[in-house]
Scaffold this active site. Structure first.
Site, PDB file in Angstrom:
ATOM      1  CB  THR A   1      -0.898   0.051   1.238  1.00  0.00           C
ATOM      2  OG1 THR A   1      -1.630  -1.099   1.286  1.00  0.00           O
ATOM      3  CG2 THR A   1      -1.695   1.313   1.309  1.00  0.00           C
TER       4      THR A   1
ATOM      5  CB  THR B   1      -0.038 -14.669  12.180  1.00  0.00           C
ATOM      6  OG1 THR B   1       1.113 -14.667  11.328  1.00  0.00           O
ATOM      7  CG2 THR B   1      -1.211 -15.295  11.462  1.00  0.00           C
TER       8      THR B   1
END
Length: 408
Positions: free
Chosen positions: A189, A408
């Site tokens: 991004t 995670t």
């Protein structure tokens, strides 16, 4: 430098009348950039059909307002594809508005982070407050650049200035981005925030940014994935007392330089990347062909891994150009590889003939060049006069590790 501008320190705080700071606490961070006076703004955004709520909100704000005072951005959450996400985006702006004493209609916003996770608004609001407290104490470009980082390895910031008679115009920028980079932002991004003290109309700034983005951010590829949040803003507050029409060429070149440098920093910081790839495509029949072919080179996973391993497998370059859709004659084109750092270069293919064969001096030189950290690949299609340059990076084991563990 060949251009008539000078590189300076300060990033988004270099132009007159701009302040910035940020705060980051583990996962979440917030950056605030503000102008002391009303400014005009232009923005370009992702063309992904799955797009984040702050993208929608900022498009709406740009459409409905003529002047702006601030940009706020958060890292840690993309605020995309979440229930109530637009309400959260508006609440983010409202919180900043109350602290900065700036109308919500004059504040633009952006977000970066994990898609599909609800915003932790209690944490985000605390970060806005901490960023604001930092801003009251001092203006700090480095903190502003750091607060929007996610998987980035380093801060991305650049600024330049140039003279117009006795007056000085300054442009500065910060950006974030390391993975999920293949923007196609219409005229990130990836987030990019640019400030300037030029006096310019909203329409003029929009055109200048679109042209700069097309030649820079929209030529940058890390992994070929287009983010839902890609955004670039430019704020111009006129504090230099120099009008754009006095220096159109100089300003456009300087904005393109800022945009290109930020784009190159982003691809150089591709998750786990060690090498910058600059693909120069010339001699194309059309500009579209030039861009298709240069982008095909920096998108090729096979080439990226070859660059990572310093393997001069030029066949992967030829193949990438061949399947790009650009007009070419395989019996009459050149491939040159060079080191941006040292200037060393060699032909791999010349006029369609392989030169870098086993045991040749060309192959030996190519192997040496491939060990460098900044590599230029030049392809001449000999079909016309059009040219394009795209930017990419190598792809190695670290990219897989980072992205396999991201949530995670």
């Amino acid at each position: 430098m060949a251009e008539n501008f000078r590189i300076i320190d300060g990033g988004v705080t270099a132009p007159k009348g701009f302040i910035a700071n940020g705060h980051k606490d583990r996962k979440y961070g917030v950056t605030i950039i503000a102008s002391e006076v009303d400014a005009v703004c232009a923005g370009v955004f992702t063309t992904n059909k799955v797009f984040a709520h702050p993208v929608s909100l900022s498009k709406e704000t740009l459409k409905n307002s003529d002047t702006f005072r601030a940009i706020i951005a958060n890292s840690g959450n993309a605020n995309c594809f979440t229930k109530g996400g637009m309400d959260d985006a508006r609440a983010f702006v409202k919180k900043a508005s109350s602290l900065l004493n700036i109308p919500e209609s004059q504040i633009l916003s952006a977000s970066t982070g994990v898609i599909g996770r609800k915003m932790a608004m209690d944490i985000l609001n605390r970060e806005v407050e901490k960023a604001y407290e930092s801003l009251k104490l001092e203006s700090n470009n480095e903190n502003a650049a750091k607060a929007i980082m996610t998987t980035d390895a380093f801060k991305k910031t650049v600024a330049v200035e140039f003279n117009v008679g006795e007056k000085v115009v300054k442009i500065g920028g910060i950006a974030k981005g390391a993975g999920m980079i293949a923007p196609n932002m219409l005229h990130a991004t990836m987030l990019g925030f640019i400030t300037t003290d030029i006096e310019i109309s909203k329409e003029e700034l929009k055109n200048s940014l679109q042209n700069a983005a097309d030649e820079s951010f929209n030529n940058a590829v890390v992994d070929g994935d287009m983010s839902t949040n890609d955004t670039v803003f430019v704020l111009a507050n006129g504090k230099s007392n120099v009008n754009y029409r006095e220096c159109i060429e100089e300003f456009d070149k300087a904005l393109l330089y800022i945009s290109t440098e930020l784009a190159k920093m982003i691809v150089s910081d591709g998750e786990g990347a060690k090498k910058l790839i600059e693909a120069v495509l010339k001699g194309a029949a059309t500009k579209e062909d030039a861009k298709k072919a240069s982008m095909s080179i920096v998108r090729s996973l096979l080439l990226k891994t070859a660059i990572h391993g310093a393997d001069p497998n030029w066949g992967r370059i030829a193949a990438a150009v061949g399947y790009s859709g650009a007009e070419m004659d395989m019996n009459n084109f050149d491939i040159i590889i060079s080191s941006i750092t040292s200037g060393k270069e060699t032909y791999l293919v010349k006029c369609g003939e392989q030169l870098a064969d086993e045991g040749t001096a060309e192959l030996k030189m190519a192997q040496e060049i491939m060990k460098d950290s900044k590599i230029r690949i030049t392809v001449d299609l000999k079909k016309g006069e059009f040219k394009n340059t795209s930017f990419g990076c190598d792809l190695g084991y670290e990219y897989v590790r980072i992205n396999s563990e991201y949530t995670t």
